[in-house]
Motif scaffolding. Structure first.
Motif, PDB file in Angstrom:
ATOM      1  N   HIS A  42      -4.188  -1.718  -3.986  1.00 10.21           N
ATOM      2  CA  HIS A  42      -5.362  -2.022  -4.093  1.00 10.21           C
ATOM      3  C   HIS A  42      -5.832  -1.366  -5.030  1.00 10.21           C
ATOM      4  CE1 HIS A  42      -7.487  -2.325   0.227  1.00 10.21           C
ATOM      5  NE2 HIS A  42      -5.466  -2.168   0.618  1.00 10.21           N
ATOM      6  N   GLY A  43      -6.199  -1.291  -6.031  1.00  8.36           N
ATOM      7  CA  GLY A  43      -7.196  -1.086  -7.667  1.00  8.36           C
ATOM      8  C   GLY A  43      -5.788  -1.963  -8.206  1.00  8.36           C
ATOM      9  N   MET A  44      -6.450  -1.885  -9.702  1.00  7.76           N
ATOM     10  CA  MET A  44      -5.869  -2.733 -10.795  1.00  7.76           C
ATOM     11  C   MET A  44      -3.861  -2.711 -11.552  1.00  7.76           C
ATOM     12  SD  MET A  44      -8.103  -4.509 -12.106  1.00  7.76           S
ATOM     13  CE  MET A  44      -8.077  -4.913 -13.492  1.00  7.76           C
ATOM     14  N   PRO A  45      -3.130  -3.564 -11.146  1.00 14.88           N
ATOM     15  CA  PRO A  45      -2.148  -3.681 -11.738  1.00 14.88           C
ATOM     16  C   PRO A  45      -1.295  -2.177 -12.553  1.00 14.88           C
ATOM     17  CG  PRO A  45      -2.955  -5.932 -11.758  1.00 14.88           C
ATOM     18  CD  PRO A  45      -3.806  -4.788 -11.949  1.00 14.88           C
ATOM     19  N   MET A  46      -1.063  -1.752 -12.730  1.00 12.38           N
ATOM     20  CA  MET A  46      -0.148  -0.873 -13.629  1.00 12.38           C
ATOM     21  C   MET A  46       1.168  -1.054 -14.599  1.00 12.38           C
ATOM     22  SD  MET A  46      -0.664   2.934 -13.133  1.00 12.38           S
ATOM     23  CE  MET A  46      -2.453   3.898 -13.038  1.00 12.38           C
ATOM     24  N   SER A  47       1.526  -0.807 -15.905  1.00 12.83           N
ATOM     25  CA  SER A  47       2.249  -1.207 -16.261  1.00 12.83           C
ATOM     26  C   SER A  47       2.621  -0.245 -17.133  1.00 12.83           C
ATOM     27  CB  SER A  47       2.417  -2.171 -16.908  1.00 12.83           C
ATOM     28  OG  SER A  47       1.091  -2.607 -18.254  1.00 12.83           O
ATOM     29  N   GLY A  48       4.379  -0.480 -17.981  1.00 13.23           N
ATOM     30  CA  GLY A  48       4.832   0.826 -19.043  1.00 13.23           C
ATOM     31  C   GLY A  48       4.502   1.956 -18.652  1.00 13.23           C
ATOM     32  N   ASP A  92       0.691  -1.108   0.262  1.00 14.20           N
ATOM     33  CA  ASP A  92      -0.082  -0.206  -0.201  1.00 14.20           C
ATOM     34  C   ASP A  92       0.755   1.314  -0.217  1.00 14.20           C
ATOM     35  OD1 ASP A  92      -2.427  -1.607  -0.332  1.00 14.20           O
ATOM     36  OD2 ASP A  92      -2.549  -1.195   1.777  1.00 14.20           O
ATOM     37  N   ALA A  93       1.977   1.011  -0.324  1.00 17.07           N
ATOM     38  CA  ALA A  93       2.926   2.461  -0.613  1.00 17.07           C
ATOM     39  C   ALA A  93       2.128   3.155  -1.253  1.00 17.07           C
ATOM     40  CB  ALA A  93       4.337   1.975  -0.934  1.00 17.07           C
ATOM     41  N   PHE A  94       1.789   3.027  -2.516  1.00 14.36           N
ATOM     42  CA  PHE A  94       1.176   3.576  -3.037  1.00 14.36           C
ATOM     43  C   PHE A  94      -0.220   2.797  -3.733  1.00 14.36           C
ATOM     44  CE2 PHE A  94       4.428   2.994  -6.975  1.00 14.36           C
ATOM     45  CZ  PHE A  94       3.893   1.681  -7.255  1.00 14.36           C
ATOM     46  N   VAL A  95      -1.671   3.339  -3.828  1.00 10.04           N
ATOM     47  CA  VAL A  95      -1.838   2.806  -4.985  1.00 10.04           C
ATOM     48  C   VAL A  95      -2.955   2.962  -5.911  1.00 10.04           C
ATOM     49  CG1 VAL A  95      -3.185   1.548  -2.560  1.00 10.04           C
ATOM     50  CG2 VAL A  95      -4.150   3.898  -3.558  1.00 10.04           C
ATOM     51  N   THR A  96      -3.369   1.897  -7.057  1.00 13.38           N
ATOM     52  CA  THR A  96      -3.786   3.137  -8.507  1.00 13.38           C
ATOM     53  C   THR A  96      -4.909   2.891  -8.578  1.00 13.38           C
ATOM     54  OG1 THR A  96      -4.056   0.717  -8.678  1.00 13.38           O
ATOM     55  CG2 THR A  96      -2.246   1.281  -9.624  1.00 13.38           C
ATOM     56  N   VAL A  97      -5.752   3.514  -7.172  1.00 13.69           N
ATOM     57  CA  VAL A  97      -7.728   3.513  -7.219  1.00 13.69           C
ATOM     58  C   VAL A  97      -7.482   4.594  -5.954  1.00 13.69           C
ATOM     59  CG1 VAL A  97      -7.870   1.528  -5.564  1.00 13.69           C
ATOM     60  CG2 VAL A  97      -9.799   2.686  -6.877  1.00 13.69           C
ATOM     61  N   LYS A  98      -7.952   5.865  -5.787  1.00 14.82           N
ATOM     62  CA  LYS A  98      -8.583   6.293  -4.730  1.00 14.82           C
ATOM     63  C   LYS A  98      -9.373   5.668  -3.361  1.00 14.82           C
ATOM     64  CE  LYS A  98      -7.560  10.799  -5.631  1.00 14.82           C
ATOM     65  NZ  LYS A  98      -6.500  11.434  -4.894  1.00 14.82           N
ATOM     66  N   GLN A  99      -8.746   4.498  -3.000  1.00 11.05           N
ATOM     67  CA  GLN A  99      -9.216   3.946  -1.877  1.00 11.05           C
ATOM     68  C   GLN A  99     -10.284   4.167  -0.702  1.00 11.05           C
ATOM     69  OE1 GLN A  99      -8.627   0.517  -2.348  1.00 11.05           O
ATOM     70  NE2 GLN A  99     -10.050   0.482  -0.881  1.00 11.05           N
ATOM     71  N   GLU A 100     -10.264   5.828  -0.912  1.00  7.94           N
ATOM     72  CA  GLU A 100     -11.034   6.810  -0.051  1.00  7.94           C
ATOM     73  C   GLU A 100     -12.681   6.579  -0.036  1.00  7.94           C
ATOM     74  OE1 GLU A 100      -7.155   7.426   0.442  1.00  7.94           O
ATOM     75  OE2 GLU A 100      -8.616   8.063  -0.990  1.00  7.94           O
ATOM     76  N   TYR A 101     -12.447   6.995  -1.657  1.00  8.18           N
ATOM     77  CA  TYR A 101     -13.785   7.300  -2.006  1.00  8.18           C
ATOM     78  C   TYR A 101     -14.990   5.204  -3.027  1.00  8.18           C
ATOM     79  CZ  TYR A 101     -12.089  11.707  -2.207  1.00  8.18           C
ATOM     80  OH  TYR A 101     -11.808  12.905  -1.447  1.00  8.18           O
ATOM     81  N   LEU A 102     -16.359   5.090  -2.422  1.00  5.52           N
ATOM     82  CA  LEU A 102     -16.212   4.202  -2.163  1.00  5.52           C
ATOM     83  C   LEU A 102     -16.688   4.186  -3.971  1.00  5.52           C
ATOM     84  CD1 LEU A 102     -17.615   1.849  -0.876  1.00  5.52           C
ATOM     85  CD2 LEU A 102     -19.381   3.375  -1.062  1.00  5.52           C
TER      86      LEU A 102
END
Length: 285
Positions: free
Chosen positions: A248-254, A195-205
């Motif tokens: 949290h959130g989908m993997p990100m690449s490239g 969770d050092a960074f995530v790819t979804v704004k985890q606070e917003y439902l």
């Protein structure tokens, strides 16, 4: 003496989910990411081999799902060599006791997470006052009493190596929790972020439900040290990862990952640090 393992007294199923729940993705041939409700677990190892590990242990009540997933990918008679924890928050250790009992395998975590994994210390209460949406408001119902894994949890080697993951090293990435780690493989620059960074704004439902992809700092309602969180993001961006699997959130690449990480580093105060909240230092604003 073999202590009994136990979850905290506030341990319970959390009724939160996302569109990705139950879905898995082979990010690389030997890196499989699976979403349990709102959190990701990783299975590292080639399919059908008996040499694999589990990174993180999902939400409360998810043990059967994780065991089935493991059997499907690696065969019924195979079990992971170990469970590696990025940190000990409830949504990353949710099924761990059932998994340890079922598989009889060790758990490894950073030394600074040990008090929270051996029943000695609880994490700070989640901050429901933090800037953010519905998930932040729900956060007081999240378990934060310490679980006790007793002698089943061991400290990660201090040289950065990861047991049973010879091509990866662990990197201390605190901020979200004191002993938070990320895992990095130099040869293909694969990064398991935690969770050092995530790819979804985890606070917003709404964003959690739809998994709208957007790089963000660590989940705000549980992050207690924003200066350390910033340094951790800078460290991870400096690795120039080719693919990042976040908690949290989908993997990100490239190039999307590279550009997003650069933006997060440059605009960390605006993107990651909430405008208000219990752990937000005044001097940052």
């Amino acid at each position: 003496m073999n202590e009994q393992m136990s979850y905290g007294e506030d341990y319970k199923f959390i009724p939160a989910t996302s569109i990705g729940s139950g879905m898995g993705l082979a990010v690389l041939p030997d890196l499989y990411c699976h979403t349990i409700q709102i959190v990701n677990i990783c299975l590292i190892g080639m399919p059908n081999s008996n040499d694999f590990v589990l990174v993180d242990a999902g939400m409360p009540g998810s043990a059967n799902e994780i065991i089935s997933l493991s059997e499907e990918r690696f065969g019924q008679n195979n079990r992971p060599k170990a469970i590696i924890l990025t940190h000990g928050h409830f949504d990353h250790v949710g099924a761990i006791i059932e998994l340890v009992k079922h598989w009889k395998i060790p758990v490894y975590a950073h030394e600074l997470e040990m008090p929270y994994l051996t029943g000695k210390e609880r994490y700070p209460e989640p901050d429901s006052t933090v800037e953010g949406g519905m998930v932040a408001k729900m956060s007081p119902m999240f378990p934060n009493e310490p679980i006790n894994l007793g002698q089943h949890v061991e400290v990660l080697p201090s040289d950065g190596s990861v047991p049973h993951m010879p091509s990866f090293r662990w990197i201390h990435t605190p901020g979200h929790s004191p002993g938070h780690i990320s895992l990095f493989r130099e040869e293909d620059r694969a990064l398991i972020v935690g969770d050092a960074f995530v790819t979804v704004k985890q606070e917003y439902l709404y964003k959690v439900l739809t998994q709208e992809q957007e790089i963000s700092g660590p989940p705000r309602y549980l992050t207690t040290d924003w200066e350390a969180a910033r340094e951790s993001v800078e460290t991870l961006a400096g690795l120039n990862p080719s693919v990042a699997v976040t908690g949290h959130g989908m993997p990100m690449s490239g190039s999307l990952l590279a550009d997003s990480l650069q933006k997060l580093v440059k605009e960390f105060d605006q993107i990651a640090i909430p405008d208000y909240g219990r752990f937000v230092p005044k001097k940052l604003h």
